[in-house]
Design an enzyme around this catalytic site. Structure first.
Site, PDB file in Angstrom:
ATOM      1  N   GLY A   9      49.152  27.307  31.632  1.00 22.10           N
ATOM      2  CA  GLY A   9      49.995  27.940  32.657  1.00 22.10           C
ATOM      3  C   GLY A   9      51.467  27.782  32.350  1.00 22.10           C
ATOM      4  CD  GLU A  10      54.933  25.139  36.199  1.00 25.47           C
ATOM      5  OE1 GLU A  10      56.089  25.558  36.247  1.00 25.47           O
ATOM      6  OE2 GLU A  10      54.454  24.391  37.059  1.00 25.47           O
TER       7      GLU A  10
ATOM      8  N   GLY B 260      52.781  26.126  29.005  1.00 24.87           N
ATOM      9  CA  GLY B 260      52.655  26.675  27.656  1.00 24.87           C
ATOM     10  C   GLY B 260      51.227  26.776  27.144  1.00 24.87           C
TER      11      GLY B 260
ATOM     12  CG  ASP C 118      42.906  38.147  32.194  1.00 29.44           C
ATOM     13  OD1 ASP C 118      42.014  37.505  31.633  1.00 29.44           O
ATOM     14  OD2 ASP C 118      43.031  38.234  33.423  1.00 29.44           O
TER      15      ASP C 118
HETATM   16  P1  AMP Z   1      43.689  35.266  35.152  1.00 34.51           P
HETATM   17  O1  AMP Z   1      44.738  35.054  36.211  1.00 34.51           O
HETATM   18  O2  AMP Z   1      44.243  35.515  33.793  1.00 34.51           O
HETATM   19  O3  AMP Z   1      42.622  34.208  35.182  1.00 34.51           O
HETATM   20  O4  AMP Z   1      42.938  36.631  35.510  1.00 34.51           O
HETATM   21  C1  AMP Z   1      42.719  37.054  36.814  1.00 34.51           C
HETATM   22  C2  AMP Z   1      41.946  38.363  36.746  1.00 34.51           C
HETATM   23  O5  AMP Z   1      40.600  38.072  36.370  1.00 34.51           O
HETATM   24  C3  AMP Z   1      41.895  39.071  38.078  1.00 34.51           C
HETATM   25  O6  AMP Z   1      42.511  40.340  37.923  1.00 34.51           O
HETATM   26  C4  AMP Z   1      40.425  39.194  38.427  1.00 34.51           C
HETATM   27  O7  AMP Z   1      40.044  40.475  38.822  1.00 34.51           O
HETATM   28  C5  AMP Z   1      39.696  38.800  37.168  1.00 34.51           C
HETATM   29  N1  AMP Z   1      38.580  37.894  37.467  1.00 34.51           N
HETATM   30  C6  AMP Z   1      38.516  36.942  38.427  1.00 34.51           C
HETATM   31  N2  AMP Z   1      37.320  36.314  38.410  1.00 34.51           N
HETATM   32  C7  AMP Z   1      36.602  36.887  37.416  1.00 34.51           C
HETATM   33  C8  AMP Z   1      35.286  36.680  36.881  1.00 34.51           C
HETATM   34  N3  AMP Z   1      34.452  35.766  37.363  1.00 34.51           N
HETATM   35  N4  AMP Z   1      34.921  37.441  35.824  1.00 34.51           N
HETATM   36  C9  AMP Z   1      35.755  38.348  35.320  1.00 34.51           C
HETATM   37  N5  AMP Z   1      36.981  38.622  35.773  1.00 34.51           N
HETATM   38  C10 AMP Z   1      37.415  37.891  36.807  1.00 34.51           C
END
Ligand code: AMP
Length: 308
Positions: free
Chosen positions: A207-208, A210, A238
């Site tokens: 996260g913040e 690194g 992502d």
């Molecule tokens: P992150 O903040 O990088 O973990 O990603 C959050 C994104 O992951 C959100 O846009 C969600 O829609 C998606 N997400 C949350 N839970 C899941 C899951 N169990 N499987 C796949 N995608 C997910």
């Protein structure tokens, strides 16, 4: 031009942070990965599924970023995957309030014919069986397979997850998830254990604080850019993965040295993602802004030291 296959959720998210709250907005792992990868000159396709309730304007938004969406199935009578989360005051930790799989529950991914020989495969967050199915559809061994996942799948599909982890070159995972997966507190020991599960390269996102890249005995660390405002961290992981994969696909250099630069690109793009709710900031992102921020990154980490 390199081809990149991205699999992951295309979703509705509802987010609550100390700064505000949204109704259902565009989200999903593949959405964020795709938007980040679209910053590079690569031919990228998204493989995912949505319901009949998914607005056409969201699909158009992805297509307008030159992302091939022919592998996004639309189940007319189904509902789109929905995730809802609430961030704590530190903005680094969050509670998942709801995960509704909906059309994801029985999704059979289909990789478009043109992408079955893609150079890079980015297995974004969703069911490990879907990730595995995408890998099995590739006609030619990809030069690089990267996997991202989260605790949800460790809790409900651990064996399937371990099977797909065994098939990939790189895993990107956050610190808490690395600890959960290995039962180790030390991230160095956790990375060693993950190496033994299959991936030659392990990226641990903090996260913040690194991100760390491990390859055998080599370690590289990139800080996160200190930002005045963090509005919504959703999708930062992502976006990091999309930047990392997009850069590797564009440069076609899969060495550890080049992966360091890929980590910097991933971190840079993630620093934009958190500045607005959902995908808003990534939708508007301009090349010159990325360039400026890469420069800031360089300054942040550059120092001279004379060692006698
Ligand atoms: P992150 O903040 O990088 O973990 O990603 C959050 C994104 O992951 C959100 O846009 C969600 O829609 C998606 N997400 C949350 N839970 C899941 C899951 N169990 N499987 C796949 N995608 C997910």
């Amino acid at each position: 031009m390199s081809k990149l296959v991205i699999v992951g959720t295309v979703a509705f998210d509802a987010i609550e942070t100390p700064f505000g709250k949204t109704d259902k907005i565009l989200g999903g792992a593949a959405t964020f990965i795709g938007l980040a990868a679209s910053q590079f000159n690569v031919d990228a396709a998204i493989v995912s599924v949505v319901g009949g309730d998914f607005p056409k304007e969201y699909l158009d938004l992805l297509a307008n970023k030159n992302l091939d969406i022919s592998g996004v199935e639309i189940v007319k009578e189904g509902k789109t995957f929905f995730w809802s989360g609430k961030y704590h005051n530190d903005m680094n930790t969050r509670d998942t309030l709801a995960t509704e799989l909906n059309v994801l529950a029985d999704f059979n991914p289909i990789v478009p014919e043109d992408y079955k020989k893609a150079d890079v495969v980015m297995l974004g967050n969703l069911h490990p069986l879907v990730q595995m199915s995408v890998l099995e559809q590739m006609n030619k061994k990809p030069k690089m397979v990267i996997l991202d996942t989260m605790n949800f799948w460790m809790d409900c599909a651990l064996d399937e997850l371990k099977a797909v982890i065994n098939k990939v070159d790189v895993i990107t995972i956050n610190d808490e998830e690395a600890r959960q997966l290995t039962g180790e507190y030390s991230l160095v020991v956790a990375a060693q254990k993950i190496h033994k599960m299959g991936p030659k390269y392990v990226v641990i996102k903090k996260g913040e604080h690194g991100a760390l890249l491990f390859h055998n005995e080599n370690v590289f660390f990139a800080p996160a850019l200190p930002l005045k405002e963090v509005f919504d961290p959703t999708g930062a992981g992502d976006t990091f993965a999309g930047g990392f994969a997009g850069y590797l696909a564009k440069t076609e250099d899969y060495s550890f040295e080049n992966m360091k630069t890929a980590v910097i690109y991933g971190s840079t793009l993630a620093s934009f993602c958190v500045e607005k709710f959902g995908t808003e900031r990534m939708e508007q992102l301009q090349d010159r802004e990325v360039y400026q921020r890469l420069n800031q990154f360089k300054q942040l980490t550059k120092f001279e030291i004379i060692l006698e």
